[in-house]
Design an enzyme around this catalytic site. Structure first.
Site, PDB file in Angstrom:
ATOM      1  N   LYS A   1     -37.254   2.034  26.608  1.00  0.00           N
ATOM      2  CA  LYS A   1     -36.524   2.146  25.339  1.00  0.00           C
ATOM      3  C   LYS A   1     -35.053   2.465  25.572  1.00  0.00           C
ATOM      4  CE  LYS A   1     -39.905   5.072  24.086  1.00  0.00           C
ATOM      5  NZ  LYS A   1     -40.593   6.086  23.260  1.00  0.00           N
ATOM      6  N   CYS A   2     -34.461   1.856  26.581  1.00  0.00           N
ATOM      7  CA  CYS A   2     -33.081   2.118  26.993  1.00  0.00           C
ATOM      8  C   CYS A   2     -32.232   0.879  26.711  1.00  0.00           C
ATOM      9  CB  CYS A   2     -33.080   2.445  28.494  1.00  0.00           C
ATOM     10  SG  CYS A   2     -31.460   2.673  29.233  1.00  0.00           S
ATOM     11  N   GLY A   3     -30.963   1.064  26.493  1.00  0.00           N
ATOM     12  CA  GLY A   3     -30.062  -0.064  26.310  1.00  0.00           C
ATOM     13  C   GLY A   3     -29.988  -0.964  27.533  1.00  0.00           C
TER      14      GLY A   3
END
Length: 133
Positions: free
Chosen positions: A8-10
């Site tokens: 769930k990271c950029g």
């Protein structure tokens, strides 16, 4: 290559580049290991099956992933060893990349913002692997 990952990271789209490297150089001996971690802003699912399914469905990941583990807060022994290697250190964010030679020694380390397909990453992999036949 060992990479601390997060779903769930950029920077999660870097999974595509990691998978491409794995497919391109796997026959020459490149091993890839993703190590999902929630150490940075808790950007990882809790369940290993959910992590694996997310990575397969969204990025076609076929390389091995560990279970969710700590890479910095209370680092797993693998991550403690990587951080102690010369010219290394613990990850400061998700998707820090560590290229480790067959002898277990660190070849190179790249920060989060360096993409897997960056020429410096590709050149280091090429240099570390046996020549293509």
């Amino acid at each position: 290559m060992i990479v601390n990952t997060a779903s769930k990271c950029g920077y999660t789209p870097q999974y595509e580049g990691l998978q491409a490297l794995y497919e391109r150089y796997g026959d020459r001996g490149l091993q890839m290991l993703g190590s999902p971690s929630g150490d940075f802003a808790d950007q990882e699912f809790e369940d290993a099956e959910e992590i694996g399914a997310f990575c397969q469905k969204n990025y076609g990941v076929t390389f091995p992933l560990t279970e969710r583990t700590s890479v910095r807060a209370e680092p797993d022994p693998l991550w403690s060893d990587l951080a102690r290697q010369p010219n290394s250190g613990p990850p400061v964010w998700n998707f820090t990349k560590y290229l480790v030679g067959a002898d277990g020694k660190l070849v190179a380390r790249w920060a989060t913002k360096v993409k897997p397909e960056d020429p410096q990453v590709v050149e280091a992999i090429e240099a570390a692997l046996p020549a293509a036949s």
